[in-house]
Design a protein around this motif. Structure first.
Motif, PDB file in Angstrom:
ATOM      1  N   ASP A   5       0.830  -1.202   0.000  1.00 47.69           N
ATOM      2  CA  ASP A   5       0.000   0.000   0.000  1.00 47.69           C
ATOM      3  C   ASP A   5       0.868   1.257   0.000  1.00 47.69           C
ATOM      4  OD1 ASP A   5      -2.260  -1.564   0.026  1.00 47.69           O
ATOM      5  OD2 ASP A   5      -2.582  -1.376   2.197  1.00 47.69           O
ATOM      6  N   MET A   6       1.892   1.250   0.838  1.00 45.91           N
ATOM      7  CA  MET A   6       2.789   2.399   0.927  1.00 45.91           C
ATOM      8  C   MET A   6       3.522   2.602  -0.405  1.00 45.91           C
ATOM      9  SD  MET A   6       5.751   3.229   3.720  1.00 45.91           S
ATOM     10  CE  MET A   6       6.883   1.987   3.138  1.00 45.91           C
ATOM     11  N   GLY A   8       2.490   1.754  -3.310  1.00 39.50           N
ATOM     12  CA  GLY A   8       1.535   2.183  -4.319  1.00 39.50           C
ATOM     13  C   GLY A   8       1.228   3.664  -4.263  1.00 39.50           C
ATOM     14  N   LYS A   9       1.444   4.310  -3.123  1.00 41.85           N
ATOM     15  CA  LYS A   9       1.138   5.727  -2.952  1.00 41.85           C
ATOM     16  C   LYS A   9       2.317   6.643  -3.309  1.00 41.85           C
ATOM     17  CE  LYS A   9      -2.190   4.798   0.697  1.00 41.85           C
ATOM     18  NZ  LYS A   9      -2.466   4.894   2.126  1.00 41.85           N
ATOM     19  N   SER A  10       3.516   6.122  -3.315  1.00 41.63           N
ATOM     20  CA  SER A  10       4.710   6.933  -3.541  1.00 41.63           C
ATOM     21  C   SER A  10       5.141   6.875  -5.001  1.00 41.63           C
ATOM     22  CB  SER A  10       5.840   6.429  -2.644  1.00 41.63           C
ATOM     23  OG  SER A  10       7.065   6.991  -3.034  1.00 41.63           O
ATOM     24  N   LYS A  11       5.313   8.051  -5.631  1.00 43.75           N
ATOM     25  CA  LYS A  11       5.784   8.093  -7.015  1.00 43.75           C
ATOM     26  C   LYS A  11       7.173   7.473  -7.145  1.00 43.75           C
ATOM     27  CE  LYS A  11       3.315  12.146  -8.694  1.00 43.75           C
ATOM     28  NZ  LYS A  11       3.458  13.487  -9.273  1.00 43.75           N
ATOM     29  N   LYS A  14       6.943   3.714  -6.844  1.00 45.14           N
ATOM     30  CA  LYS A  14       6.345   3.150  -8.064  1.00 45.14           C
ATOM     31  C   LYS A  14       7.379   3.084  -9.183  1.00 45.14           C
ATOM     32  CE  LYS A  14       1.547   4.669  -7.576  1.00 45.14           C
ATOM     33  NZ  LYS A  14       0.518   5.561  -8.156  1.00 45.14           N
TER      34      LYS A  14
END
Length: 132
Positions: A5-6, A8-11, A14
């Protein structure tokens, strides 16, 4: 999981996950050489990515090698100074110049490799931002 989850939120995470999926060994090696990304967090990201264990293992071993050599060399020089002293008859008369040159050489190598790795990581970051 929390880590996925973490990530998935950070550019940045990713972009790293995408790059690791495409060329795991090279990316992990460069990230291990770069001081930009903390090791503890990167281990979780690699665990959640599609990198193979072999790529992860060998890139980690090679990526840790320059820093490890620097620590070992510094410890050896420190041991020699403690054992022999610095003054007359000590390390100064036993080739301190060689130790100094070696130490500066290792520092320079680690700095250059770290700068190259940091630039590549920033380029990966920038490439991800262009496509959005």
């Amino acid at each position: 999981t929390y880590v996925e989850d973490m990530a998935g939120k950070s550019k940045r995470l990713k972009a790293i996950d995408k790059a690791v999926g495409e060329d795991g060994f090279k990316v992990i090696l460069l990230l291990r050489l770069s001081p930009l990304f903390p090791f503890a967090l990167s281990n979780y990201v690699y665990g959640a990515s599609s990198v193979t264990f072999q790529s992860y293992f060998y890139a980690t071993v090679l990526g840790f090698l320059p820093g490890t050599l620097g620590y070992v060399y510094t410890g050896e020089v420190g041991k020699r100074i403690v054992d022999n002293g610095v003054g007359a008859g000590g390390i100064m008369e036993q080739g301190m110049g060689v130790y100094a040159i070696g130490f500066v050489g290792i520092l320079g190598f680690v700095k250059v490799v770290g700068d190259i790795a940091t630039k590549v990581v920033k380029d990966i970051d920038g490439m991800d931002g262009e496509g959005e």
